[in-house]
Design a protein around this motif. Structure first.
Motif, mmCIF file in Angstrom:
data_model
loop_
_atom_site.group_PDB
_atom_site.id
_atom_site.type_symbol
_atom_site.label_atom_id
_atom_site.label_comp_id
_atom_site.label_asym_id
_atom_site.label_seq_id
_atom_site.Cartn_x
_atom_site.Cartn_y
_atom_site.Cartn_z
ATOM 1 N N SER A 155 7.834 2.318 4.995
ATOM 2 C CA SER A 155 7.333 1.192 4.195
ATOM 3 C C SER A 155 7.186 1.563 2.724
ATOM 4 O O SER A 155 6.676 2.635 2.392
ATOM 5 C CB SER A 155 5.975 0.738 4.745
ATOM 6 N N TYR A 156 7.613 0.649 1.868
ATOM 7 C CA TYR A 156 7.516 0.839 0.414
ATOM 8 C C TYR A 156 6.166 0.330 -0.073
ATOM 9 O O TYR A 156 5.824 -0.841 0.103
ATOM 10 C CB TYR A 156 8.653 0.091 -0.268
ATOM 11 N N TYR A 157 5.396 1.227 -0.677
ATOM 12 C CA TYR A 157 4.074 0.866 -1.190
ATOM 13 C C TYR A 157 3.921 1.415 -2.609
ATOM 14 O O TYR A 157 3.374 2.492 -2.822
ATOM 15 C CB TYR A 157 2.986 1.412 -0.263
ATOM 16 N N PRO A 158 4.394 0.678 -3.595
ATOM 17 C CA PRO A 158 4.339 1.151 -4.982
ATOM 18 C C PRO A 158 2.982 0.876 -5.620
ATOM 19 O O PRO A 158 2.147 0.137 -5.074
ATOM 20 C CB PRO A 158 5.419 0.312 -5.663
ATOM 21 N N ASN A 159 2.768 1.437 -6.793
ATOM 22 C CA ASN A 159 1.628 1.056 -7.614
ATOM 23 C C ASN A 159 1.879 -0.350 -8.167
ATOM 24 O O ASN A 159 3.004 -0.853 -8.119
ATOM 25 C CB ASN A 159 1.423 2.046 -8.750
ATOM 26 N N TYR A 160 0.854 -0.951 -8.752
ATOM 27 C CA TYR A 160 0.980 -2.339 -9.179
ATOM 28 C C TYR A 160 -0.054 -2.643 -10.257
ATOM 29 O O TYR A 160 -0.970 -1.851 -10.512
ATOM 30 C CB TYR A 160 0.778 -3.276 -7.990
ATOM 31 N N ILE A 161 0.096 -3.814 -10.886
ATOM 32 C CA ILE A 161 -0.907 -4.248 -11.855
ATOM 33 C C ILE A 161 -1.896 -5.171 -11.159
ATOM 34 O O ILE A 161 -1.541 -5.929 -10.259
ATOM 35 C CB ILE A 161 -0.287 -4.958 -13.081
ATOM 36 N N MET A 162 -3.142 -5.087 -11.574
ATOM 37 C CA MET A 162 -4.175 -5.933 -10.996
ATOM 38 C C MET A 162 -3.980 -7.373 -11.469
ATOM 39 O O MET A 162 -3.636 -7.623 -12.629
ATOM 40 C CB MET A 162 -5.559 -5.440 -11.422
ATOM 41 N N ASP A 163 -4.203 -8.326 -10.580
ATOM 42 C CA ASP A 163 -4.041 -9.738 -10.940
ATOM 43 C C ASP A 163 -4.946 -10.132 -12.101
ATOM 44 O O ASP A 163 -4.596 -10.994 -12.912
ATOM 45 C CB ASP A 163 -4.336 -10.629 -9.731
ATOM 46 N N ALA A 164 -6.107 -9.483 -12.190
ATOM 47 C CA ALA A 164 -7.057 -9.812 -13.257
ATOM 48 C C ALA A 164 -6.500 -9.504 -14.642
ATOM 49 O O ALA A 164 -6.962 -10.064 -15.650
ATOM 50 C CB ALA A 164 -8.357 -9.043 -13.048
ATOM 51 N N PRO A 198 3.414 9.954 12.130
ATOM 52 C CA PRO A 198 2.366 8.941 11.917
ATOM 53 C C PRO A 198 2.846 7.545 12.302
ATOM 54 O O PRO A 198 4.050 7.258 12.313
ATOM 55 C CB PRO A 198 2.101 9.038 10.406
ATOM 56 N N ASP A 199 1.906 6.677 12.609
ATOM 57 C CA ASP A 199 2.241 5.311 13.010
ATOM 58 C C ASP A 199 2.825 4.514 11.855
ATOM 59 O O ASP A 199 3.699 3.671 12.039
ATOM 60 C CB ASP A 199 0.988 4.623 13.544
ATOM 61 N N VAL A 200 2.324 4.779 10.645
ATOM 62 C CA VAL A 200 2.845 4.147 9.428
ATOM 63 C C VAL A 200 2.989 5.220 8.369
ATOM 64 O O VAL A 200 2.091 6.056 8.195
ATOM 65 C CB VAL A 200 1.892 3.033 8.913
ATOM 66 N N VAL A 201 4.128 5.222 7.663
ATOM 67 C CA VAL A 201 4.312 6.095 6.502
ATOM 68 C C VAL A 201 4.567 5.206 5.290
ATOM 69 O O VAL A 201 5.481 4.372 5.295
ATOM 70 C CB VAL A 201 5.478 7.081 6.701
ATOM 71 N N LEU A 202 3.717 5.353 4.271
ATOM 72 C CA LEU A 202 3.822 4.575 3.043
ATOM 73 C C LEU A 202 4.504 5.418 1.976
ATOM 74 O O LEU A 202 4.067 6.539 1.692
ATOM 75 C CB LEU A 202 2.431 4.151 2.568
ATOM 76 N N CYS A 203 5.542 4.884 1.375
ATOM 77 C CA CYS A 203 6.328 5.605 0.364
ATOM 78 C C CYS A 203 6.090 5.000 -1.008
ATOM 79 O O CYS A 203 6.350 3.807 -1.223
ATOM 80 C CB CYS A 203 7.812 5.544 0.697
ATOM 81 N N GLN A 204 5.648 5.821 -1.942
ATOM 82 C CA GLN A 204 5.371 5.325 -3.279
ATOM 83 C C GLN A 204 6.649 4.972 -4.034
ATOM 84 O O GLN A 204 6.629 4.139 -4.936
ATOM 85 C CB GLN A 204 4.585 6.379 -4.071
ATOM 86 N N GLY A 205 7.766 5.587 -3.653
ATOM 87 C CA GLY A 205 9.036 5.311 -4.311
ATOM 88 C C GLY A 205 10.092 4.829 -3.337
ATOM 89 O O GLY A 205 10.141 5.265 -2.180
ATOM 90 N N VAL A 213 1.976 -6.707 -3.628
ATOM 91 C CA VAL A 213 1.871 -5.392 -2.995
ATOM 92 C C VAL A 213 0.759 -5.351 -1.952
ATOM 93 O O VAL A 213 0.921 -4.760 -0.879
ATOM 94 C CB VAL A 213 1.672 -4.296 -4.064
ATOM 95 N N SER A 214 -0.374 -5.992 -2.240
ATOM 96 C CA SER A 214 -1.483 -5.961 -1.282
ATOM 97 C C SER A 214 -1.124 -6.694 0.007
ATOM 98 O O SER A 214 -1.473 -6.242 1.105
ATOM 99 C CB SER A 214 -2.748 -6.558 -1.904
ATOM 100 N N LYS A 215 -0.422 -7.811 -0.106
ATOM 101 C CA LYS A 215 0.017 -8.530 1.096
ATOM 102 C C LYS A 215 0.948 -7.656 1.933
ATOM 103 O O LYS A 215 0.858 -7.624 3.165
ATOM 104 C CB LYS A 215 0.717 -9.825 0.706
#
Length: 361
Positions: A159-168, A136-143, A347-349
């Motif tokens: 690429s590291y893409y973890p879960n996160y808390i919402m700014d709200a 794949p062109d991009v692979v996102l890793c949760q850990g 995380v979104s950025k």
């Protein structure tokens, strides 16, 4: 307009008690895309909630739906949320369809068992999974563990893409929390999460002459709830344990703001990046967790990670922290860790920076 065809579990048609972190995480991803001005075309992952026949029909029809959508949206990027264990070949097929129709492909690794399943898998399984990790062109890793594994194994940066808390739901850390000591568990109330062990932990803490209570928030089935009720009765904890059932996050965040310890003795085989763990830490609740999934790297404090599912081990850690008056110390550490690594803004950025080049090539 930038468009993404999003193959993911989005919670439609799933019983309340079975909706978990995977669905919550995917809905957050969808929200990031939409907030960034990307049109999301959802392609719901089939579920077994309506029976095996319905699931099989859904799995057979889905590739046809995908081909239709890829033809309808010729410039769209295909985002596949992957669970790779029993359906690795199916996910490989979806990736191949995307590549053969000349679409850019994102493969997102969820759950926490990829390294183990790769090492224990057959030669064919490893070959298929390797292609999903490299083609794949991009692979996102949760850990972070996955990023390190892929780089060590094949010399490829992912690429590291973890879960996160919402700014709200970002709050100032309240270090002046009233007693009695408040323990909390929230998430799916299932055997694999060892909520029964959590109740026994409370009992042991109270036997050490620490006044403590436990809040349990989350959907459950009647059978497991009856087991938990029996433990509460046997341990004489009827006045100390409260079951709230499934609640919205504003209710949960209010409870977290007054809680001291998040108890998470999970043995879930597919445990990945727990949303509950990040959200608890993000409100300054000190986690006492198992080493399942990515708990250790998320927590970042080795002394808060227990290597065995033993009520005494978990309870003794809480008792020791209380005796040494270290709760504020750990609360500040875990709160700061989330603020620096696991917020929606950060995380979104990062996610958009990973995928933006796909629309420009």
């Amino acid at each position: 307009m930038k468009q993404i065809i999003f193959y993911a579990p989005l919670g439609r048609g799933i019983p309340v008690e079975k909706i978990g972190g995977a669905e919550a995480g995917c809905l957050k991803t969808k929200k990031i895309y939409e907030t960034s001005g990307i049109e999301v075309i959802p392609l719901d992952k089939p579920t077994t909630s309506k029976g095996k026949i319905s699931f099989l029909i859904g799995m057979l029809i889905l590739p046809i739906k995908l081909i239709y959508l890829l033809n309808k949206y010729p410039c769209a990027v295909l985002h596949i949320v992957g669970f790779y264990t029993k359906i690795v070949g199916y996910e490989w097929l979806l990736m191949q369809i995307g590549r053969l129709t000349r679409h850019k492909v994102i493969y997102e690794l969820r759950n926490g068992s990829m390294v183990r399943t790769y090492e224990d898998g057959s030669e064919i399984y490893r070959k298929i999974l390797k292609e999903l990790l490299l083609k794949p062109d991009v692979v996102l890793c949760q850990g972070l563990e996955y990023v390190d594994f892929i780089k060590k194994q094949w010399g490829v940066e992912r690429s590291y893409y973890p879960n996160y808390i919402m700014d709200a739901f970002n709050r100032k850390n309240n270090l002046e929390r009233p007693y009695p000591l408040q323990l909390i568990y929230f998430g799916r109330v299932t055997k694999s999460k060892n909520v029964d062990v959590t109740i026994k932990i409370l009992s042991l803490v109270r036997k050490a002459n620490i006044d403590a209570k436990l809040a349990i928030i989350g959907g459950y089935n009647k059978q497991y709830k009856s087991v938990l009720d029996e433990i509460v009765k046997d341990e004489n904890l009827s006045d100390c344990v409260t079951f709230y059932g499934r609640k919205p996050f504003d209710f949960i965040s209010e409870k977290l703001g007054h809680s001291h310890y998040f108890i998470f003795p999970s043995e879930e085989k597919q445990e990945g990046h727990s949303n509950s763990l990040t959200e608890a830490m993000g409100l300054g609740v000190v986690p006492i967790v198992s080493d399942a999934g990515f708990n250790a790297s998320i927590c970042g404090v080795s002394e808060l990670v227990m290597n065995s599912i033993n009520a005494n081990t978990f309870a003794n850690k809480i008792i020791d922290i209380e005796k040494k008056n270290l709760w504020r110390h750990y609360s500040e550490i875990v709160y700061r860790r989330v603020q620096e690594n696991y917020t929606q803004n950060i995380v979104s950025k990062n996610l958009i920076s990973y995928i933006e080049p796909l629309f420009n090539s």
